[in-house]
Design a protein around this motif. Structure first.
Motif, PDB file in Angstrom:
ATOM      1  N   ALA A  19     -22.588   5.131 -10.654  1.00 11.83           N
ATOM      2  CA  ALA A  19     -21.580   4.622 -11.596  1.00 11.83           C
ATOM      3  C   ALA A  19     -22.138   3.404 -12.320  1.00 11.83           C
ATOM      4  CB  ALA A  19     -20.304   4.258 -10.836  1.00 11.83           C
ATOM      5  N   SER A  51     -21.108   0.499 -12.648  1.00 12.89           N
ATOM      6  CA  SER A  51     -21.018  -0.791 -11.953  1.00 12.89           C
ATOM      7  C   SER A  51     -21.803  -0.797 -10.633  1.00 12.89           C
ATOM      8  CB  SER A  51     -19.551  -1.124 -11.680  1.00 12.89           C
ATOM      9  OG  SER A  51     -18.989  -0.131 -10.845  1.00 12.89           O
ATOM     10  N   ASN A  98     -15.899 -15.086  -2.004  1.00 15.39           N
ATOM     11  CA  ASN A  98     -15.411 -13.917  -2.739  1.00 15.39           C
ATOM     12  C   ASN A  98     -13.936 -14.001  -3.082  1.00 15.39           C
ATOM     13  OD1 ASN A  98     -17.785 -12.414  -2.938  1.00 15.39           O
ATOM     14  ND2 ASN A  98     -17.665 -11.971  -0.757  1.00 15.39           N
ATOM     15  N   THR A  99     -13.323 -15.157  -2.852  1.00 19.95           N
ATOM     16  CA  THR A  99     -11.897 -15.223  -3.167  1.00 19.95           C
ATOM     17  C   THR A  99     -11.691 -15.323  -4.674  1.00 19.95           C
ATOM     18  OG1 THR A  99     -11.877 -17.606  -2.962  1.00 19.95           O
ATOM     19  CG2 THR A  99     -11.262 -16.358  -0.993  1.00 19.95           C
ATOM     20  N   LEU A 100     -10.554 -14.810  -5.108  1.00 25.14           N
ATOM     21  CA  LEU A 100     -10.258 -14.851  -6.530  1.00 25.14           C
ATOM     22  C   LEU A 100     -10.125 -16.290  -7.014  1.00 25.14           C
ATOM     23  CD1 LEU A 100      -7.691 -11.956  -6.958  1.00 25.14           C
ATOM     24  CD2 LEU A 100     -10.180 -11.889  -6.922  1.00 25.14           C
ATOM     25  N   ASN A 130      -6.553 -12.294 -15.810  1.00 24.69           N
ATOM     26  CA  ASN A 130      -6.290 -11.171 -14.902  1.00 24.69           C
ATOM     27  C   ASN A 130      -6.172 -11.674 -13.455  1.00 24.69           C
ATOM     28  OD1 ASN A 130      -6.139  -8.380 -14.130  1.00 24.69           O
ATOM     29  ND2 ASN A 130      -8.286  -8.500 -13.521  1.00 24.69           N
ATOM     30  N   ILE A 172      -2.451 -12.656  -9.887  1.00 26.45           N
ATOM     31  CA  ILE A 172      -2.220 -12.521  -8.452  1.00 26.45           C
ATOM     32  C   ILE A 172      -2.599 -13.782  -7.670  1.00 26.45           C
ATOM     33  CG2 ILE A 172      -4.459 -11.408  -7.993  1.00 26.45           C
ATOM     34  CD1 ILE A 172      -1.781  -9.655  -6.431  1.00 26.45           C
ATOM     35  N   TYR A 221     -15.733  -0.509  -4.939  1.00 25.47           N
ATOM     36  CA  TYR A 221     -16.456  -1.172  -6.036  1.00 25.47           C
ATOM     37  C   TYR A 221     -17.652  -0.326  -6.455  1.00 25.47           C
ATOM     38  CZ  TYR A 221     -13.582  -5.240  -4.991  1.00 25.47           C
ATOM     39  OH  TYR A 221     -12.525  -6.084  -4.795  1.00 25.47           O
ATOM     40  N   GLU A 222     -18.326   0.255  -5.445  1.00 25.71           N
ATOM     41  CA  GLU A 222     -19.473   1.106  -5.773  1.00 25.71           C
ATOM     42  C   GLU A 222     -19.036   2.367  -6.503  1.00 25.71           C
ATOM     43  OE1 GLU A 222     -22.087   1.880  -2.485  1.00 25.71           O
ATOM     44  OE2 GLU A 222     -22.504  -0.257  -2.214  1.00 25.71           O
ATOM     45  N   LEU A 223     -17.792   2.793  -6.253  1.00 31.32           N
ATOM     46  CA  LEU A 223     -17.289   3.979  -6.949  1.00 31.32           C
ATOM     47  C   LEU A 223     -16.813   3.646  -8.361  1.00 31.32           C
ATOM     48  CD1 LEU A 223     -15.315   5.701  -4.043  1.00 31.32           C
ATOM     49  CD2 LEU A 223     -17.455   6.464  -5.064  1.00 31.32           C
ATOM     50  N   GLY A 224     -16.903   2.367  -8.715  1.00 31.79           N
ATOM     51  CA  GLY A 224     -16.594   2.007 -10.098  1.00 31.79           C
ATOM     52  C   GLY A 224     -15.306   1.232 -10.295  1.00 31.79           C
ATOM     53  N   MET A 225     -14.721   0.686  -9.210  1.00 34.88           N
ATOM     54  CA  MET A 225     -13.520  -0.136  -9.386  1.00 34.88           C
ATOM     55  C   MET A 225     -13.928  -1.473 -10.020  1.00 34.88           C
ATOM     56  SD  MET A 225     -10.540  -1.228  -6.683  1.00 34.88           S
ATOM     57  CE  MET A 225     -11.532  -2.208  -5.547  1.00 34.88           C
ATOM     58  N   SER A 256     -13.161  -5.387 -11.598  1.00 33.60           N
ATOM     59  CA  SER A 256     -12.360  -6.489 -11.072  1.00 33.60           C
ATOM     60  C   SER A 256     -10.953  -6.448 -11.691  1.00 33.60           C
ATOM     61  CB  SER A 256     -13.032  -7.832 -11.311  1.00 33.60           C
ATOM     62  OG  SER A 256     -13.124  -8.097 -12.679  1.00 33.60           O
ATOM     63  N   PHE A 257     -10.866  -5.984 -12.942  1.00 35.59           N
ATOM     64  CA  PHE A 257      -9.547  -5.846 -13.568  1.00 35.59           C
ATOM     65  C   PHE A 257      -8.704  -4.834 -12.776  1.00 35.59           C
ATOM     66  CE2 PHE A 257      -6.612  -3.658 -16.461  1.00 35.59           C
ATOM     67  CZ  PHE A 257      -5.880  -4.739 -16.918  1.00 35.59           C
ATOM     68  N   VAL A 263      -7.369  -6.093  -9.408  1.00 36.19           N
ATOM     69  CA  VAL A 263      -6.166  -6.941  -9.492  1.00 36.19           C
ATOM     70  C   VAL A 263      -4.927  -6.080  -9.738  1.00 36.19           C
ATOM     71  CG1 VAL A 263      -5.007  -8.742 -10.836  1.00 36.19           C
ATOM     72  CG2 VAL A 263      -7.400  -9.033 -10.170  1.00 36.19           C
ATOM     73  N   MET A 281      -3.968  -4.745  -6.472  1.00 39.77           N
ATOM     74  CA  MET A 281      -3.294  -5.746  -5.631  1.00 39.77           C
ATOM     75  C   MET A 281      -1.826  -5.876  -6.028  1.00 39.77           C
ATOM     76  SD  MET A 281      -6.219  -8.703  -5.774  1.00 39.77           S
ATOM     77  CE  MET A 281      -7.943  -8.197  -5.638  1.00 39.77           C
ATOM     78  N   LEU A 282      -1.569  -5.918  -7.342  1.00 34.40           N
ATOM     79  CA  LEU A 282      -0.191  -6.047  -7.822  1.00 34.40           C
ATOM     80  C   LEU A 282       0.637  -4.828  -7.395  1.00 34.40           C
ATOM     81  CD1 LEU A 282      -0.747  -7.391 -11.455  1.00 34.40           C
ATOM     82  CD2 LEU A 282       0.301  -8.625  -9.560  1.00 34.40           C
ATOM     83  N   LEU A 292      -7.258 -12.656  -0.759  1.00 36.65           N
ATOM     84  CA  LEU A 292      -7.591 -12.239  -2.125  1.00 36.65           C
ATOM     85  C   LEU A 292      -9.095 -12.336  -2.353  1.00 36.65           C
ATOM     86  CD1 LEU A 292      -4.696 -13.884  -4.142  1.00 36.65           C
ATOM     87  CD2 LEU A 292      -4.947 -11.494  -3.476  1.00 36.65           C
ATOM     88  N   ASN A 293      -9.827 -11.447  -1.719  1.00 39.94           N
ATOM     89  CA  ASN A 293     -11.282 -11.429  -1.919  1.00 39.94           C
ATOM     90  C   ASN A 293     -11.747  -9.980  -1.948  1.00 39.94           C
ATOM     91  OD1 ASN A 293     -11.818 -10.448   0.772  1.00 39.94           O
ATOM     92  ND2 ASN A 293     -11.325 -12.499   1.500  1.00 39.94           N
ATOM     93  N   ARG A 294     -13.002  -9.829  -2.256  1.00 38.52           N
ATOM     94  CA  ARG A 294     -13.554  -8.472  -2.418  1.00 38.52           C
ATOM     95  C   ARG A 294     -13.405  -7.631  -1.156  1.00 38.52           C
ATOM     96  NH1 ARG A 294     -17.116  -7.297  -6.529  1.00 38.52           N
ATOM     97  NH2 ARG A 294     -18.255  -5.820  -5.242  1.00 38.52           N
TER      98      ARG A 294
END
Lengths: 395, 81
Positions: A179, A181, A315-317, A383, A387, B29-33, B35-36, B39, B42-43, B58-60
């Protein structure tokens, strides 16, 4: 570039050595570097002589193991003399931070770090790409590993000092099926690659960084691919380092305008004893802005060091949001400071030459807001703030 | 709960790949998620489970896989009960 090492470099503190490079070399060539838009080769020869390219590397690998505060001090000091040189030096240190922090578990990278310290290698970067632009967390190009060799072709829209670098750390997808990313970073060593210029570098400021666009075609040892995924390198060191070290660069460039403004006010005061020059009030005002900028830098460094000690913070937002905000604020403050200094210096500062010119500083600082565009960063932060709670603590 | 999390990821188009391909332990994340998208996820989770993620979560890592999300959400849901 093989340069003999200055023997004194081994006994003098790094900041003193940097002061020598800044005042005796960088300042002398800065105007020519800017006017002709060329790489500041004299400055980088001097930085190699003074062994300032590998000073962040831990002592056991041949460096001096300096702290982030010390590195930022060096960058800012150079920025007072030549903005392009400081930006190149800063970008080199950002790449160095990736090597220092993400070589663990990879004998090839650990060896390369030793080599970088020994030979004072200059590290460059290829993170932007045609079709993707500044979104460095996505790649179109992919590395192909066949047997023990890697092969990579990247249409890089910007490789700063690409021709002068001893290596280019390039991002790409992990393999042709990954992918966009799912990225890795590869250390492409000089000799491994060819560069074909695709976009010229003729800009308002930062003219000496020579951030041309290139087609990078590279082939080498497959072990040169970092083991850790780029997503982690970006999250754990690179983004934070970029924001902090860029801030140090802009701080140095902005500080130089305030130093000039102060000398100007002082000269005026001496001309008319018993009176306070009209610029004196503005000087007090701009010194407050400079102090604000320094506070941002110091807070950024402290926050990063705190996160290094406690990885769960990294890694926190809220950490990402804070570093983003420091970059945006510092880039805006830098240009505001140059503007305030200009009000003090008047026409003398507005001139392109002469003892009071801040023309180059001003043009160099204009790049700050678009180096990773502030709008992109604010978009990202907005963004996160959907949250993550606003931090209202004092500590 | 994992089924419900899967539905949310699918309905909110969090991933560029089809949900059938995604295993519980896969790195999202590796599958393409992006950061937008994370979030947005999370919501959606806060809304669906009537929870609020504290800053420390709230971290990766918390959102790196379906099973990691499952653990965090379960912790918050049971803490509320």
């Amino acid at each position: 570039m093989n340069v003999a090492v200055n023997p004194a470099a081994l006994t003098t503190p790094a900041l003193e050595r940097m002061a020598r490079v800044a005042d005796e070399v960088a300042a002398r060539y800065a105007a020519d570097v800017d006017a002709t838009g060329r790489f500041p080769e004299e400055t980088f020869a001097a930085l190699k002589r003074e062994r300032l390219l590998g000073c962040w590397i831990p002592k056991e690998y041949g460096g001096e193991g300096l702290s982030l505060t010390e590195i930022c001090g060096l960058v800012a000091r150079l920025g007072q003399a030549c903005g392009s040189s400081a930006m190149i030096y800063g970008m080199h240190q950002i790449k160095m931070s990736s090597l220092i922090q993400h070589s663990v578990g990879s004998p090839w990278h650990l060896d390369y770090m030793r080599e970088a310290a020994r030979d004072q290698l200059l590290l460059g970067s290829a993170t932007t790409e045609g079709g993707i632009g500044g979104d460095l967390r996505n790649s179109i190009c992919a590395v192909e590993v066949v047997g023990d060799r890697y092969r990579l072709t990247k249409q890089a829209t910007c490789i700063s000092y690409g021709r002068a670098a001893d290596a280019i750390l390039a991002t790409c997808r992990r393999n042709p099926d990954a992918a966009s990313s799912d990225q890795v970073m590869v250390v492409c060593r000089k000799g491994d690659y060819t560069l074909r210029e695709t976009v010229d570098w003729d800009t308002m400021g930062m003219r000496g960084t020579r951030s041309e666009g290139f087609e990078l075609v590279s082939e080498g040892d497959a072990r040169q691919v970092f083991v850790q995924p780029f997503s982690e390198i970006a999250a754990q060191s690179m983004l934070a380092m970029a924001h902090i070290i860029w801030t140090a660069t802009w701080y140095g460039i902005a500080a130089d305008t305030v130093v000039k403004a102060q000398a100007f006010v002082k000269a005026e005061a001496k001309k008319k004893p018993g009176t306070v020059p009209p610029g004196a009030l503005r000087l007090a005002e701009v010194s407050a802005s400079l102090q604000q900028m320094k506070s941002l830098l110091v807070a950024g460094i402290a926050r990063y060091e705190e996160a290094l000690a406690d990885e769960s913070l990294m890694n926190t937002l809220s950490f990402i949001a804070e570093l983003n905000t420091i970059k945006v604020s510092a880039s805006q403050l830098g240009i505001a400071i140059a503007q305030q200094s200009l009000m003090i210096l008047g026409l003398a500062g507005y001139r392109n030459a002469g003892p009071w010119t801040i023309a180059r500083n001003y043009r160099d600082l204009l790049s700050a807001a678009i180096m990773i565009n502030n709008d992109r960063i604010l978009g990202n932060t907005s963004n996160l703030l959907l949250i993550s709670k606003i931090d209202v603590s004092v500590a | 709960m994992a089924t419900q999390i899967r539905e949310l990821i699918g309905n909110h188009k969090i991933l560029p790949v089809s949900m059938e391909r995604v295993r519980d332990e896969d790195d999202l994340y590796e599958l393409g998620m992006t950061s937008f998208a994370s979030v947005q996820l999370m919501l959606a989770l806060e809304e669906a489970f009537d929870i609020e993620f504290p800053e420390r979560m709230l971290n990766r890592k918390t959102f790196a896989s379906i099973s990691a999300i499952d653990r965090s959400v379960s912790e918050l849901v049971s803490g509320r009960a």
